[in-house]
Scaffold this active site. Sequence first.
Site, PDB file in Angstrom:
ATOM      1  N   ASP A 162      -4.103  16.123  31.623  1.00  0.00           N
ATOM      2  CA  ASP A 162      -2.830  15.817  32.038  1.00  0.00           C
ATOM      3  C   ASP A 162      -2.229  14.513  31.688  1.00  0.00           C
ATOM      4  O   ASP A 162      -3.271  13.327  31.560  1.00  0.00           O
ATOM      5  CB  ASP A 162      -2.363  15.832  33.482  1.00  0.00           C
ATOM      6  CG  ASP A 162      -3.076  14.697  34.488  1.00  0.00           C
ATOM      7  OD1 ASP A 162      -2.380  13.731  34.346  1.00  0.00           O
ATOM      8  OD2 ASP A 162      -4.349  14.817  34.435  1.00  0.00           O
ATOM      9  N   GLY A 304      -7.228  10.612  34.441  1.00  0.00           N
ATOM     10  CA  GLY A 304      -6.539  11.986  33.931  1.00  0.00           C
ATOM     11  C   GLY A 304      -6.956  12.228  32.411  1.00  0.00           C
ATOM     12  O   GLY A 304      -8.027  11.735  32.052  1.00  0.00           O
ATOM     13  N   GLU A 305      -5.993  12.783  31.823  1.00  0.00           N
ATOM     14  CA  GLU A 305      -6.109  13.121  30.399  1.00  0.00           C
ATOM     15  C   GLU A 305      -7.208  14.378  30.127  1.00  0.00           C
ATOM     16  O   GLU A 305      -7.268  14.556  28.948  1.00  0.00           O
ATOM     17  CB  GLU A 305      -6.408  12.024  29.406  1.00  0.00           C
ATOM     18  CG  GLU A 305      -5.695  10.842  29.604  1.00  0.00           C
ATOM     19  CD  GLU A 305      -6.152   9.610  28.649  1.00  0.00           C
ATOM     20  OE1 GLU A 305      -7.182   9.798  27.908  1.00  0.00           O
ATOM     21  OE2 GLU A 305      -5.594   8.445  28.613  1.00  0.00           O
ATOM     22  N   GLY A 306      -7.885  14.490  31.088  1.00  0.00           N
ATOM     23  CA  GLY A 306      -8.747  15.643  30.874  1.00  0.00           C
ATOM     24  C   GLY A 306     -10.290  14.886  30.819  1.00  0.00           C
ATOM     25  O   GLY A 306     -11.313  15.309  30.473  1.00  0.00           O
TER      26      GLY A 306
END
Lengths: 340, 340
Positions: A162, A304-306
Amino acid sequence: VARPRIEQAQQHLDSLTKPPGSLGRLEEVAARIAAMHPEGKPQIRKRGVFLFAADHGVVVEQVSAYPQEVTAQMVLNFLQGGAAINVLARHAGAEVTVIDMGVNHNFDRQLPLLHKKITKGTGNLRRGPAMTREQAEAALTVGVELATQAQRDGIDLIGTGDMGIGNTTASAAILSVLSGHAPEAITGHGTGIDAATRRHKVAVIEDALRLHQLDPTDPIDVLAKVGGFEIAGIAGLILGAAAQALPVVIDGVVSIAAATVAYQLKPDVVDYLFASHNSTEPACRAGFQILGQEPLLDLQMRLGEGTGAILAMNLIEAAVKIYSEMATFDTAGVSRKQLP
Amino acid sequence: VARPRIEQAQQHLDSLTKPPGSLGRLEEVAARIAAMHPEGKPQIRKRGVFLFAADHGVVVEQVSAYPQEVTAQMVLNFLQGGAAINVLARHAGAEVTVIDMGVNHNFDRQLPLLHKKITKGTGNLRRGPAMTREQAEAALTVGVELATQAQRDGIDLIGTGDMGIGNTTASAAILSVLSGHAPEAITGHGTGIDAATRRHKVAVIEDALRLHQLDPTDPIDVLAKVGGFEIAGIAGLILGAAAQALPVVIDGVVSIAAATVAYQLKPDVVDYLFASHNSTEPACRAGFQILGQEPLLDLQMRLGEGTGAILAMNLIEAAVKIYSEMATFDTAGVSRKQLP
């Protein structure tokens, strides 16, 4: 995933040249993935991370340390390969697909970005609904369709990610409603706000929950009133992946909020979920409790971001190779246990 | 590793497109490895796992679930590529070097194995010394020389591994002496013995400590009286690696026992150590306390062989790439923090 299949997979693991159970959580992961591949040896050939980006109207309440423009700037950074998720995905040999679910920016149509913008950011959840029910459903559908496409593309392990300034506020709101824990207990420092700003963030979430009077048994309404477009996209991806029997590795608090929404809509999605890491956001634990999952990693990450998902994907791939590639006691001629 | 160099590395990490500190322990790892490469960007080009095997006289006391012949059988399994460490090392792109430090078996000289046998297994530590001081020093020297060779071979990240039926008994004995914790508190279930056998194993260690009256300030004597040839080899490897400024990822309880011996001999080895995982053996925690280290993983593993170390090596490599490959706020044009 049928229980007897998992037990059968564990029997195979017990025949391999190691004391039974000695690979701990890797064995649990391997057994579950093997049970999803009843036709033969499990294998991870293609890994894909789906990174959903969107903006949040609640940023006008000063809940994040970073300005809203960072969402779009980071999307461009992802496309140029300079962000943490790009580095880690290259390291893991995974593809990153970036989806604009609702960033407050007009991206060039030529950019290698999936253009699925619902609208340019949600409404301010403190003053009204973040989105309409129709918008929530449209965003969920984007995710479901991406899972179907992933399956067609031969991806056999999915990671979620995300990007969205303000999205830990939305995630804490969702997890507060779905877990029953008060915002004070589960709201964290997000990208790094101080104690005073965190107290303000708690008050904003409390105001939102008072305004919307949400019913946890209507998860789409919860998503619509206090969620985000990227959260809905991830929830849809999880629903779609489970429908395709594809394992999904969920990242930190934003993905966990999405997973709990998907779980409320369809509880058996948990069979396909793997919790990657325990972030420093306290709402994570509330989510793990709902999902009945324990994360594989605890590296005090909160990006975040994966980024957590991609690190855990390596462990999952390792577990699958243990299952498929190790010698058995019989083939290797190794003596078995002699004492209890 | 000089403190100012670590701080300088952290400054670089803070310039990258992520909230400061948001990659948690990866940043701590990256800063330490970067500080070891003052001349430029850190890089991990070649990873090597050194798997030391040896037998233990204490097995006559029935302290292990598996018969002694398993040590030699597993060495052959390592050479055929069928063991867990082989699978995980292939996955990680690491080389595995197997060293016979003292296995009770005559291996064919043609096997791709380093033949460094001190003798065919230690003496029974319950009834006498495991080895002589000269044997302990010879085994340490094997490890030191392997580190020197690793440096010449261009290996820039070392993992430690062990194989030896009975070696969790020796490791618990060492860690009991060096930590001051009673054997009861730190003796575990090894390869999977039941509660009654574990109580017996505790009594065996208590007898040994009573017999030898060990002085924790003479770690070579501790190693000689209650250690093992593979433990000494690993301790030597750690000493040699630190002397070459090579980072070493230590595996579970056997490697941790070796690391505490190395630390007692030369405290600054800890600068180059990375604790990989918290195994289910309770002695690990006693070792981490001595070393001032927190493990990166906790997957409830208890296999040895270097399996925990190799999994953590992937995280370390990921951390180094974060340091070297991410864009900065300036180059990517991303706005910085605006709120405290």
